[in-house]
Motif scaffolding. Structure first.
Motif, PDB file in Angstrom:
ATOM      1  N   CYS A 256      38.990  33.910  55.436  1.00 27.31           N
ATOM      2  CA  CYS A 256      39.106  33.708  54.233  1.00 27.31           C
ATOM      3  C   CYS A 256      39.980  32.567  53.752  1.00 27.31           C
ATOM      4  CB  CYS A 256      39.835  34.804  53.530  1.00 27.31           C
ATOM      5  SG  CYS A 256      39.014  36.344  53.516  1.00 27.31           S
ATOM      6  N   THR A 257      39.690  31.913  52.540  1.00 29.49           N
ATOM      7  CA  THR A 257      40.525  30.714  51.986  1.00 29.49           C
ATOM      8  C   THR A 257      41.279  31.069  50.911  1.00 29.49           C
ATOM      9  OG1 THR A 257      38.590  30.416  50.246  1.00 29.49           O
ATOM     10  CG2 THR A 257      38.256  29.132  52.252  1.00 29.49           C
ATOM     11  N   ASP A 258      40.870  32.282  50.224  1.00 33.28           N
ATOM     12  CA  ASP A 258      41.878  32.652  49.181  1.00 33.28           C
ATOM     13  C   ASP A 258      41.888  34.141  49.413  1.00 33.28           C
ATOM     14  OD1 ASP A 258      42.027  30.497  46.853  1.00 33.28           O
ATOM     15  OD2 ASP A 258      40.287  30.292  48.155  1.00 33.28           O
ATOM     16  N   VAL A 259      43.145  34.842  48.869  1.00 37.18           N
ATOM     17  CA  VAL A 259      43.438  36.276  48.775  1.00 37.18           C
ATOM     18  C   VAL A 259      44.158  36.617  47.673  1.00 37.18           C
ATOM     19  CG1 VAL A 259      45.752  35.726  49.808  1.00 37.18           C
ATOM     20  CG2 VAL A 259      44.416  37.867  50.396  1.00 37.18           C
ATOM     21  N   ALA A 260      43.973  38.039  47.259  1.00 37.48           N
ATOM     22  CA  ALA A 260      44.571  38.638  46.317  1.00 37.48           C
ATOM     23  C   ALA A 260      45.084  39.920  46.941  1.00 37.48           C
ATOM     24  CB  ALA A 260      43.648  38.980  45.164  1.00 37.48           C
ATOM     25  N   VAL A 261      46.308  40.315  46.603  1.00 36.83           N
ATOM     26  CA  VAL A 261      46.994  41.548  46.975  1.00 36.83           C
ATOM     27  C   VAL A 261      47.233  42.443  45.725  1.00 36.83           C
ATOM     28  CG1 VAL A 261      48.833  42.619  48.129  1.00 36.83           C
ATOM     29  CG2 VAL A 261      47.948  40.350  48.905  1.00 36.83           C
ATOM     30  N   MET A 262      46.792  43.584  46.021  1.00 32.43           N
ATOM     31  CA  MET A 262      47.093  44.902  45.008  1.00 32.43           C
ATOM     32  C   MET A 262      47.950  46.095  45.586  1.00 32.43           C
ATOM     33  SD  MET A 262      43.441  45.210  42.927  1.00 32.43           S
ATOM     34  CE  MET A 262      44.438  46.402  41.446  1.00 32.43           C
ATOM     35  N   ALA A 263      48.656  46.566  44.685  1.00 34.25           N
ATOM     36  CA  ALA A 263      49.410  47.645  44.958  1.00 34.25           C
ATOM     37  C   ALA A 263      49.591  48.458  43.857  1.00 34.25           C
ATOM     38  CB  ALA A 263      50.769  47.235  45.478  1.00 34.25           C
ATOM     39  N   GLN A 264      49.340  49.868  43.719  1.00 33.09           N
ATOM     40  CA  GLN A 264      49.445  50.634  42.524  1.00 33.09           C
ATOM     41  C   GLN A 264      48.756  50.182  41.471  1.00 33.09           C
ATOM     42  OE1 GLN A 264      53.686  51.203  42.438  1.00 33.09           O
ATOM     43  NE2 GLN A 264      53.666  52.722  44.063  1.00 33.09           N
ATOM     44  N   GLY A 265      47.691  49.745  41.654  1.00 32.24           N
ATOM     45  CA  GLY A 265      46.707  49.235  40.519  1.00 32.24           C
ATOM     46  C   GLY A 265      47.107  47.955  39.910  1.00 32.24           C
ATOM     47  N   ARG A 266      47.991  47.524  40.449  1.00 29.46           N
ATOM     48  CA  ARG A 266      48.602  46.171  39.658  1.00 29.46           C
ATOM     49  C   ARG A 266      48.238  45.107  40.720  1.00 29.46           C
ATOM     50  NH1 ARG A 266      51.740  45.497  35.441  1.00 29.46           N
ATOM     51  NH2 ARG A 266      52.344  47.482  34.441  1.00 29.46           N
ATOM     52  N   LEU A 267      47.908  43.625  40.213  1.00 30.65           N
ATOM     53  CA  LEU A 267      47.763  42.532  41.096  1.00 30.65           C
ATOM     54  C   LEU A 267      49.012  42.076  41.503  1.00 30.65           C
ATOM     55  CD1 LEU A 267      45.834  40.422  42.301  1.00 30.65           C
ATOM     56  CD2 LEU A 267      46.434  39.095  40.201  1.00 30.65           C
ATOM     57  N   ILE A 268      49.665  41.879  42.658  1.00 30.59           N
ATOM     58  CA  ILE A 268      50.766  41.439  43.216  1.00 30.59           C
ATOM     59  C   ILE A 268      51.010  39.954  43.285  1.00 30.59           C
ATOM     60  CG2 ILE A 268      52.675  41.597  44.985  1.00 30.59           C
ATOM     61  CD1 ILE A 268      52.020  44.119  43.383  1.00 30.59           C
ATOM     62  N   THR A 269      49.721  39.480  43.905  1.00 34.11           N
ATOM     63  CA  THR A 269      49.847  37.943  44.161  1.00 34.11           C
ATOM     64  C   THR A 269      48.569  37.550  44.333  1.00 34.11           C
ATOM     65  OG1 THR A 269      50.762  36.088  45.232  1.00 34.11           O
ATOM     66  CG2 THR A 269      50.348  37.982  46.764  1.00 34.11           C
ATOM     67  N   GLN A 270      47.986  36.291  44.085  1.00 36.04           N
ATOM     68  CA  GLN A 270      46.804  35.864  44.547  1.00 36.04           C
ATOM     69  C   GLN A 270      46.888  34.246  44.620  1.00 36.04           C
ATOM     70  OE1 GLN A 270      43.577  35.851  41.600  1.00 36.04           O
ATOM     71  NE2 GLN A 270      45.007  35.934  40.208  1.00 36.04           N
ATOM     72  N   GLY A 271      46.164  33.617  45.550  1.00 37.47           N
ATOM     73  CA  GLY A 271      46.192  32.378  45.954  1.00 37.47           C
ATOM     74  C   GLY A 271      45.578  31.954  47.375  1.00 37.47           C
ATOM     75  N   ALA A 272      45.802  30.783  47.755  1.00 31.92           N
ATOM     76  CA  ALA A 272      45.290  30.386  48.974  1.00 31.92           C
ATOM     77  C   ALA A 272      46.023  31.220  50.274  1.00 31.92           C
ATOM     78  CB  ALA A 272      45.742  28.939  49.339  1.00 31.92           C
ATOM     79  N   VAL A 273      45.094  31.765  51.353  1.00 35.60           N
ATOM     80  CA  VAL A 273      45.644  32.351  52.258  1.00 35.60           C
ATOM     81  C   VAL A 273      46.974  31.616  52.928  1.00 35.60           C
ATOM     82  CG1 VAL A 273      45.154  33.105  54.494  1.00 35.60           C
ATOM     83  CG2 VAL A 273      43.417  33.488  52.525  1.00 35.60           C
ATOM     84  N   GLY A 274      46.731  30.510  53.173  1.00 35.73           N
ATOM     85  CA  GLY A 274      48.032  29.643  53.688  1.00 35.73           C
ATOM     86  C   GLY A 274      49.001  29.667  52.984  1.00 35.73           C
ATOM     87  N   ASP A 275      48.888  29.671  51.855  1.00 38.49           N
ATOM     88  CA  ASP A 275      50.216  29.581  51.060  1.00 38.49           C
ATOM     89  C   ASP A 275      50.797  30.948  50.846  1.00 38.49           C
ATOM     90  OD1 ASP A 275      49.640  27.142  50.267  1.00 38.49           O
ATOM     91  OD2 ASP A 275      48.661  27.579  48.205  1.00 38.49           O
ATOM     92  N   LEU A 276      50.188  32.332  51.078  1.00 39.50           N
ATOM     93  CA  LEU A 276      50.758  33.199  50.862  1.00 39.50           C
ATOM     94  C   LEU A 276      51.938  33.405  51.973  1.00 39.50           C
ATOM     95  CD1 LEU A 276      50.783  36.025  49.561  1.00 39.50           C
ATOM     96  CD2 LEU A 276      49.092  36.736  50.966  1.00 39.50           C
TER      97      LEU A 276
END
Length: 323
Positions: A217-237
């Motif tokens: 993957c080049t980019d990623v988004a992380v969800m928890a309890q129905g909300r978006l926690i973060t998104q961005g480039a995989v390396g940046d996370l």
């Protein structure tokens, strides 16, 4: 109702193939599955979609594919409102969601012929050529004549992926695409995903395998309890987190004592090494303190934080993205 408006140019969408704004889904009984989701998937990316069990990922995917309607908010896929423009958008999307739906009494080849025949945009004159190419692309040519009910789980996953690749797609949505595959099969599917992305297809990938996300993957988004926690480039996370200090030494007990005195946190001792959260001081000074205390330091450094470290830090949970 059909959306008859033309798709927006990519530049007007910020070169994004999926854009949601305040996307919300509340089920009967008040269960809030997705809460105000603002998601942006860049065109040409391999986008990893992560979250603990019950985080709302599957509900989000269903809304994006027009399978269910949001309670509020908007979802635009390929520049069109979903689910209003489902008929216009879906022919440009390949999808493998929650495992493939197959006719067990038909061969792999005949299953794909059925899939292709259901596509109103598919030219019947070139149907068998498309099916043969899709089978070859996922390594199922030799098993094409075998009935699907005799396929292993991994072979069924390959066949499902082949069904998503019958036509050139602008967007490919994959839910656990390497489920049931052996290591070699996983490598082949990852290589195929990279190839598709290099050809200009955007891949939206939900997976429970963190190394898969990091590798492909080049980019990623992380969800928890129905909300978006973060998104961005995989390396940046992962880069946004401090890594773990690692000291390799036969004197682990003494090394642990010194690290704690110097302000290191979460000190963990194993057979021949000690790991810890680095203290707020120059690491050279910390190394000197270890040596001055008589610790025989054979290795000293900071390991880069992993995507799993970032995931646990963000969600407060272990990694379980089945929901």
């Amino acid at each position: 109702m059909t959306d008859t408006s033309a798709a927006e140019p990519a530049s007007e969408q910020g070169d994004s193939v999926i854009v949601t704004r305040a996307l919300t889904k509340r089920y009967r009984g008040g269960q809030l599955a997705v809460d105000g989701l603002d998601l942006t998937v860049p065109a040409g990316s391999v986008f990893g979609f992560l979250g603990p069990n019950g985080s709302g990922k599957t509900t989000t995917i269903r809304m994006l594919m027009g399978l269910i309607e949001p309670t509020s908010g908007t979802a635009r896929v390929l520049g069109r409102h979903m689910p209003r423009a489902t008929r216009a958008v879906l022919p440009h999307i390949g999808a493998l969601i929650e495992g493939p739906a197959l006719y067990g009494f038909l061969s792999g080849r005949d299953n794909l012929l059925r899939y292709d025949a259901a596509d109103p945009t598919a030219d019947p004159r070139t149907r068998r050529t498309r099916v043969a190419a899709a089978l070859d692309r996922v390594g199922l040519t030799a098993a094409a004549g075998k009935k699907a009910k005799a396929y292993s789980l991994g072979m069924k996953q390959r066949l499902g992926l082949a069904s998503a690749l019958l036509q050139p797609r602008r967007l490919l949505v994959l839910d656990e695409p390497t489920n049931g595959l052996d290591p070699q099969g996983m490598r082949e599917i990852r290589a195929l995903i990279r190839e598709l992305a290099s050809d200009g297809t955007t891949v939206f990938l939900s997976s429970h395998l963190l190394d898969e996300i990091e590798q492909v993957c080049t980019d990623v988004a992380v969800m928890a309890q129905g909300r978006l926690i973060t998104q961005g480039a995989v390396g940046d996370l992962a880069a946004g987190m401090r890594g773990r200090l690692v000291v390799t030494t036969p004197d682990t007990a003494e090394a642990a004592r010194v690290l704690k005195e110097q302000g290191a946190g979460d000190v963990v001792v194993s057979e021949d090494r000690v790991t810890a959260e680095p203290p707020d001081q120059d690491l050279a000074d910390l190394n000197t303190a270890l040596v001055m205390a008589g610790v025989r330091v054979r290795g000293f450094g900071v390991e880069r934080a992993s995507l799993e470290d970032a995931f646990v830090a963000l969600t407060g949970e272990g990694f379980d993205v089945a929901g």
